[in-house]
Every structure is written in C-alpha cells, then in structure tokens.
Design a protein around this motif. Structure first.
Motif, mmCIF file in Angstrom:
data_model
loop_
_atom_site.group_PDB
_atom_site.id
_atom_site.type_symbol
_atom_site.label_atom_id
_atom_site.label_comp_id
_atom_site.label_asym_id
_atom_site.label_seq_id
_atom_site.Cartn_x
_atom_site.Cartn_y
_atom_site.Cartn_z
ATOM 1 N N LYS A 1 43.355 -53.798 52.699
ATOM 2 C CA LYS A 1 42.728 -53.056 51.602
ATOM 3 C C LYS A 1 42.881 -53.775 50.261
ATOM 4 C CE LYS A 1 42.818 -48.418 53.569
ATOM 5 N NZ LYS A 1 43.173 -47.016 53.372
ATOM 6 N N GLN A 2 41.877 -53.586 49.436
ATOM 7 C CA GLN A 2 41.937 -54.074 48.064
ATOM 8 C C GLN A 2 42.365 -52.910 47.174
ATOM 9 O OE1 GLN A 2 38.271 -56.060 46.857
ATOM 10 N NE2 GLN A 2 37.811 -56.487 49.006
ATOM 11 N N HIS A 3 43.215 -53.187 46.194
ATOM 12 C CA HIS A 3 43.736 -52.149 45.308
ATOM 13 C C HIS A 3 43.299 -52.409 43.865
ATOM 14 C CE1 HIS A 3 46.953 -52.381 48.570
ATOM 15 N NE2 HIS A 3 46.319 -51.225 48.780
ATOM 16 N N GLN A 4 43.063 -51.322 43.152
ATOM 17 C CA GLN A 4 42.704 -51.460 41.742
ATOM 18 C C GLN A 4 43.096 -50.200 40.984
ATOM 19 O OE1 GLN A 4 38.482 -51.578 40.669
ATOM 20 N NE2 GLN A 4 38.880 -53.140 39.113
ATOM 21 N N GLY A 5 43.525 -50.382 39.753
ATOM 22 C CA GLY A 5 43.805 -49.264 38.867
ATOM 23 C C GLY A 5 42.599 -48.974 37.989
ATOM 24 N N TRP A 6 42.429 -47.691 37.669
ATOM 25 C CA TRP A 6 41.335 -47.269 36.787
ATOM 26 C C TRP A 6 41.915 -46.416 35.657
ATOM 27 C CZ3 TRP A 6 36.218 -45.199 39.276
ATOM 28 C CH2 TRP A 6 35.776 -46.061 40.284
ATOM 29 N N VAL A 7 41.228 -46.444 34.515
ATOM 30 C CA VAL A 7 41.461 -45.467 33.455
ATOM 31 C C VAL A 7 40.112 -44.872 33.090
ATOM 32 C CG1 VAL A 7 42.457 -44.993 31.200
ATOM 33 C CG2 VAL A 7 43.336 -46.910 32.551
ATOM 34 N N VAL A 8 40.030 -43.547 33.120
ATOM 35 C CA VAL A 8 38.781 -42.848 32.793
ATOM 36 C C VAL A 8 39.031 -41.941 31.596
ATOM 37 C CG1 VAL A 8 36.952 -41.330 33.638
ATOM 38 C CG2 VAL A 8 38.154 -42.840 35.247
ATOM 39 N N THR A 9 38.177 -42.034 30.588
ATOM 40 C CA THR A 9 38.297 -41.157 29.421
ATOM 41 C C THR A 9 36.939 -40.548 29.091
ATOM 42 O OG1 THR A 9 38.989 -40.984 27.107
ATOM 43 C CG2 THR A 9 37.920 -43.041 27.751
ATOM 44 N N ASN A 10 36.966 -39.369 28.505
ATOM 45 C CA ASN A 10 35.716 -38.719 28.113
ATOM 46 C C ASN A 10 35.241 -39.184 26.734
ATOM 47 O OD1 ASN A 10 38.025 -37.243 27.078
ATOM 48 N ND2 ASN A 10 36.607 -35.676 26.364
ATOM 49 N N THR A 11 36.043 -40.029 26.067
ATOM 50 C CA THR A 11 35.627 -40.548 24.764
ATOM 51 C C THR A 11 35.344 -42.045 24.893
ATOM 52 O OG1 THR A 11 37.972 -40.710 24.097
ATOM 53 C CG2 THR A 11 36.757 -38.745 23.423
ATOM 54 N N ARG A 12 36.048 -42.886 24.148
ATOM 55 C CA ARG A 12 35.801 -44.333 24.181
ATOM 56 C C ARG A 12 37.107 -45.106 24.125
ATOM 57 N NH1 ARG A 12 31.159 -42.669 20.920
ATOM 58 N NH2 ARG A 12 29.238 -43.456 21.886
ATOM 59 N N PHE A 13 37.021 -46.408 24.398
ATOM 60 C CA PHE A 13 38.151 -47.322 24.289
ATOM 61 C C PHE A 13 37.974 -48.217 23.066
ATOM 62 C CE2 PHE A 13 37.881 -46.519 28.905
ATOM 63 C CZ PHE A 13 39.191 -46.159 29.178
ATOM 64 N N THR A 14 39.093 -48.691 22.517
ATOM 65 C CA THR A 14 39.013 -49.677 21.447
ATOM 66 C C THR A 14 38.622 -51.032 22.040
ATOM 67 O OG1 THR A 14 41.344 -50.308 21.653
ATOM 68 C CG2 THR A 14 40.821 -48.482 20.145
ATOM 69 N N LYS A 15 38.239 -51.967 21.176
ATOM 70 C CA LYS A 15 37.862 -53.311 21.634
ATOM 71 C C LYS A 15 39.033 -53.990 22.336
ATOM 72 C CE LYS A 15 34.245 -54.197 18.201
ATOM 73 N NZ LYS A 15 33.826 -55.058 17.047
ATOM 74 N N ASP A 16 40.255 -53.833 21.796
ATOM 75 C CA ASP A 16 41.431 -54.440 22.417
ATOM 76 C C ASP A 16 41.670 -53.883 23.821
ATOM 77 O OD1 ASP A 16 41.923 -56.079 20.312
ATOM 78 O OD2 ASP A 16 43.636 -54.967 19.529
ATOM 79 N N ALA A 17 41.481 -52.576 23.968
ATOM 80 C CA ALA A 17 41.674 -51.944 25.280
ATOM 81 C C ALA A 17 40.666 -52.501 26.287
ATOM 82 C CB ALA A 17 41.534 -50.437 25.169
ATOM 83 N N LEU A 18 39.408 -52.631 25.861
ATOM 84 C CA LEU A 18 38.366 -53.163 26.745
ATOM 85 C C LEU A 18 38.653 -54.613 27.117
ATOM 86 C CD1 LEU A 18 35.159 -51.691 25.038
ATOM 87 C CD2 LEU A 18 36.220 -50.920 27.160
ATOM 88 N N GLN A 19 39.100 -55.384 26.141
ATOM 89 C CA GLN A 19 39.410 -56.792 26.395
ATOM 90 C C GLN A 19 40.566 -56.936 27.376
ATOM 91 O OE1 GLN A 19 39.983 -59.108 22.813
ATOM 92 N NE2 GLN A 19 40.921 -60.811 23.918
#
Length: 285
Positions: free
Chosen positions: A173-191
């Motif tokens: 299996k391949q594993h991955q973490g996710w973060v889901v928000t109902n608003t937005r992320f900052t540029k640093d978070a996206l990077q």
C-alpha cells in the motif's frame, strides 16, 4: 471608468471582478438571464471599498427571489462556515464526500502510531492507497491555515505511517497524509505541503478540484445551505448527526423530531429536494 476596489474578509483589497461574480452565480446553477439581472443590480450599488460580504449578501437575496436551489448552492461557502461550533460535522461531511468519490472511509478513529496513538478525523482507502486525513474547521471568513498546521499533521502522519508500514496487510500500500480545511491555506503552507507530498484540500485548492468543485461534482450539500431552517433548527439537526440535505430527503421524519409543523416541514423538504435535484430546470418568478 475608475476600477472599484472591494475589501475581502481578510482585509485585503482587490479590484471588483464582474466575471468572478458571474462564475460563482453560474456555478450555483443560475441561468444567464438571472445572472444578467443580478449583475445589473449589483453594479448600481457598488462603491469603492465595498466588502465582498455585502456583495455576497445582496447577490444571495436577489438570487433567492428567482431560485431556492441556486440560492442554496450559492450559499455553500457560508454554509460550510456554519457547520460549527465543533469540527465534528465538518469531519463527517469530509468523510461522506470522499465516500461518494469512491473511497472507503471511517471517521473519528484511534490509530496506533510507532510511538503513540492518534485520534484521526478520517481514514480513507482507495485501490492500494491508504490515507490519514485531518480536518481543520474554521467558522470565521478570512482565516487561513498557516504552515504550522501541515508541519504538525505531517509529524503525526509519519508516526502512523511507520506503524502501518510494519504491518503485512500494508506491504503493497501507498500511504499519504491529508489536511482538509473549509477555508484556505497560506502560501507557505501550500509550498510545504507540495514539497513533502502532503495533500492539501481547501475551499478552492487545488485549482478546479477544491472542496467547492468536489461538492458540486457529487451534489452533496450541507443542511446549513437551507434558508427555510432557522439557526436553532440547524444546530438541533447537527447535534443528531444530520449534516446533509440528502438525509432530509431520504427521511422526512427527522424534521418532525425537531418540532417542525407540517407547513414548515414541507417548506424545508421542498428546498432540500430542489438543492439535491441536479436535473431540475431553473424556474423564474
């Protein structure tokens, strides 16, 4: 003509973009004639510095005169903010959204990591992929998840991944973490998320595949979209784990349980059915 500046919920300023408003009304299902009428009215009340919230409220009231279904869909962003005050309804919402997209999901699961146990908002599986998903709910417009959020979630994911990888059932299996928000992320978070392959999902990210796009794709709308329900009614339903308009369409007795009379109940059901029915033609008054 001098460009009109609008003020976003975050306090940022930008030029008013008529096409952006047109796109949001079109995404809600309004036809071109209705969109033109609303744009004409909004254009008359614009002034420099007007808030995007005021534009939204005006457009929503106008749209509701023509179509409850389109108005409910246009209210989606606001409706997600109303899923609080706790984050649990949003977690359930995300779990059901992914289920409709073909994932197997569980919510509120305690998972053993290599070092400590973790309470995970959503565990999802699809094909040979296994995902640990954390949901970050905010009830205030303009709030953004900064880089500290994915940093923290990534450390939890890595602890869980080490345990998963040691299990024979996870060998392929391949594993991955996710973060889901109902608003937005900052540029640093996206990077940061992109750099470490942590999937980030927000209101409008990734482009054309954000929450608003996925919700429209599977026609999953929260009960907080419904204008016929009071704030108290919505909270009572959320406390009973009733999060989706579809749940009301499938079992109208739910509305009786919160004390609605037959007239009010029929109004709510009609609006819920209109929002859930993607094939229904728009009707103008």
């Amino acid at each position: 003509m001098t460009p009109i500046t609008v003020t976003k919920a975050s306090g940022e300023k930008e030029s008013f973009d008529e096409n952006k408003l047109r796109r949001s009304l079109n995404s809600a299902g309004a036809d071109q004639q209705i969109i033109d009428r609303i744009i004409n009215v909004i254009s008359e009340i614009l002034y420099d510095g007007i808030s995007t919230q005021e534009i939204y409220k005006r457009a929503f009231r106008l749209l509701r005169q023509y179509s409850d279904r389109s108005a409910g869909r246009y209210k989606l962003k606001e409706a997600l903010l109303e899923l609080g005050p706790t984050g649990y309804p949003f977690e359930k919402f995300v779990g059901e959204l992914l289920k409709r997209l073909g994932y197997q999901t569980e919510t509120g699961i305690v998972v053993e990591g290599n070092c400590v146990s973790h309470e995970i908002d959503v565990i999802a599986e699809k094909d040979n992929k296994h995902f640990m998903i954390e949901c970050k709910f905010h009830n205030r417009k303009g709030h953004k998840c900064n880089v500290k959020v994915p940093l923290y979630i990534q450390s939890r994911f890595k602890d869980v991944e080490r345990n998963w990888s040691s299990q024979p059932s996870h060998e392929d299996k391949q594993h991955q973490g996710w973060v889901v928000t109902n608003t937005r992320f900052t540029k640093d978070a996206l990077q940061y998320g992109k750099c470490i392959d942590l999937k980030l999902l927000s209101w409008d990210y990734p482009q054309n595949n954000g929450l608003k796009d996925l919700i429209s794709k599977v026609n999953l709308h929260p009960i907080t979209c419904l204008s016929t329900l009071s704030k108290k009614d919505k909270q009572q339903l959320l406390q009973q784990n009733i999060v989706f308009c579809q749940q009301l369409c499938e079992n109208d007795k739910i509305l009786t349980s919160i004390g609605l009379d037959s007239r009010k109940k029929n109004q709510v059901l009609k609006e819920a059915q209109d929002i859930c029915n993607t094939n229904k033609n728009e009707m103008t008054k």
